[in-house]
Design an enzyme around this catalytic site. Structure first.
Site, short mmCIF file in Angstrom:
data_model
loop_
_atom_site.label_atom_id
_atom_site.label_comp_id
_atom_site.label_asym_id
_atom_site.label_seq_id
_atom_site.Cartn_x
_atom_site.Cartn_y
_atom_site.Cartn_z
N CYS A 13 0.81 -1.22 0.00
CA CYS A 13 0.00 0.00 0.00
C CYS A 13 0.85 1.27 0.00
CB CYS A 13 -0.94 0.00 1.19
SG CYS A 13 -2.24 -1.25 1.07
N LYS A 16 0.59 3.49 -3.20
CA LYS A 16 -0.61 4.23 -3.60
C LYS A 16 -0.28 5.68 -3.91
CE LYS A 16 -4.02 1.89 -0.69
NZ LYS A 16 -5.07 2.12 0.31
N GLY A 134 -10.75 -13.60 -13.54
CA GLY A 134 -9.67 -12.64 -13.35
C GLY A 134 -9.16 -12.07 -14.65
N THR A 136 -5.23 -10.77 -16.56
CA THR A 136 -3.77 -10.62 -16.46
C THR A 136 -3.26 -9.72 -17.57
OG1 THR A 136 -3.45 -12.53 -17.87
CG2 THR A 136 -3.38 -12.92 -15.51
CO CO Z 1 -8.37 -0.43 -0.29
#
Ligand code: CO
Ligand code: CO
Length: 344
Positions: A13, A16, A134, A136
């Site tokens: 994270c 971000k 999904g 890719t």
């Molecule tokens: Co989130």
């Protein structure tokens, strides 16, 4: 096998966009007028909530990022736990998910690709959330995560805007994942310290969400890229309250304070400080300031409990597999000229 951390500057994270830049960017999106969109993007909540009927709502979210740990299987597990967490942060149950993956198939062995997917699939199985498809794409740095759909009885939604004066702020996991992973990259974190961070990032927030339902908790968020301070600020702003934290009560990962003292500070700390700086009174000690601003990957839930239930909620959470759970602050009425967040 390759150490995935050698491929990234800041993974998980920490990679971000800064919260201020994100808010500026979102202004181009049209305002939502559909009455069934109960929660959209404008309150910075963890996921969107879309009303299905008189009782239930869907929860919609996605999260993916570059590696936050060395081992591909661990990375898959952590990325999946982190993506699922935004459903739990709204109080919901995850019902189905899609894989999202970017991968350099010419420079990295497909075996690594498989290990990431295997880790993600096992974590989703643990969450009783089938992966049903999904997408890719070839990319230079691998990235992985899920798009998750959840479901919730609408009355149980834990929104950013629902913290009340007097509520006790409870945090379910220790902070410091960004600092410990920076320590691992620099060769300064011990195996035990790094292992504890990986274990914490892999832990699902599912049981904590069920406990919130049980106690009718109305406000929560999960602590991820914007750090404890950044996510707490979203709660305070949207709820029109202030939050005072007791810094010494905030649970820390083993080694996090020591590594912060030796200078293992991820750059996300400074991005997060730019965002929260005007609205917060931080701890004077630099290392503590870094810890409350440290970008977390797959962090704990920060929930607001009415004061009379808080002790019981904490006992249940500790029992349910969140041993570091602690009361770390309280919500106070707004006050002209006082910062929205205060760390004492
Ligand atoms: Co989130
Ligand atoms: Co979130």
């Amino acid at each position: 096998m390759i150490d995935l951390l050698t491929l990234v500057e800041s993974g998980g994270c920490s990679s971000k966009l800064s919260p201020g830049d994100l808010e500026a960017l979102l202004t181009v999106l049209p305002k939502q007028t559909d009455p069934d969109v109960l929660i959209g993007y404008d309150t910075g909540d963890d996921a969107a909530v879309y009303r299905l009927d008189g009782e239930r709502s869907l929860i919609l979210t996605t999260d993916f990022f570059p590696p936050v740990c060395s081992d591909p299987y661990d990375f898959g597990q952590i990325a999946a736990a982190n993506s699922l967490s935004d459903v739990y942060a709204m109080g919901g149950t995850a019902i189905a998910a899609l894989n999202i993956m970017m991968f350099p198939s010419r420079t990295l062995s497909l075996e690594i690709y498989r290990e990431i997917l295997r880790g993600g699939a096992e974590k989703a199985t643990e969450a009783h959330c089938p992966i049903v498809g999904g997408h890719t794409i070839e990319d230079v740095v691998p990235k992985y995560g899920l798009a998750v759909t959840g479901i919730i009885e609408t009355k149980h939604v834990t929104a950013n805007r629902s913290v009340r004066e007097g509520d006790i702020m409870i945090l379910t996991k220790p902070v410091g994942t960004g600092i410990v992973v920076a320590g691992k990259k620099a060769g300064l974190a011990s195996e035990d310290e790094y292992g504890a961070a990986v274990c914490s990032m892999k832990t699902l927030n599912a049981s904590a969400a069920r406990i919130m339902n049980e106690f009718d908790i109305c406000a929560a968020t999960d602590i991820t890229g914007f750090g404890l301070a950044g996510h707490a600020l979203k709660l305070a702003r949207n709820s029109g309250i202030r939050i005072r934290f007791s810094t010494s009560c905030i649970p820390l990962l083993p080694g996090a304070l020591r590594l912060a003292e030796t200078g293992c500070i991820p750059c996300g700390v400074f991005k997060n400080e730019d965002y929260t700086g005007q609205s917060a009174l931080f701890p004077e000690v630099f290392e503590y300031r870094a810890l409350v601003l440290d970008p977390q990957t797959s962090g704990g839930l920060l929930m607001a409990s009415p004061e009379d239930k808080a002790a019981q909620v904490i006992a249940r959470l500790i029992d349910a597999g969140y041993p570091a759970t602690a009361a770390i602050g309280a919500a106070l009425p707004p006050e002209e000229g006082s910062p929205l967040l205060e760390f004492r």
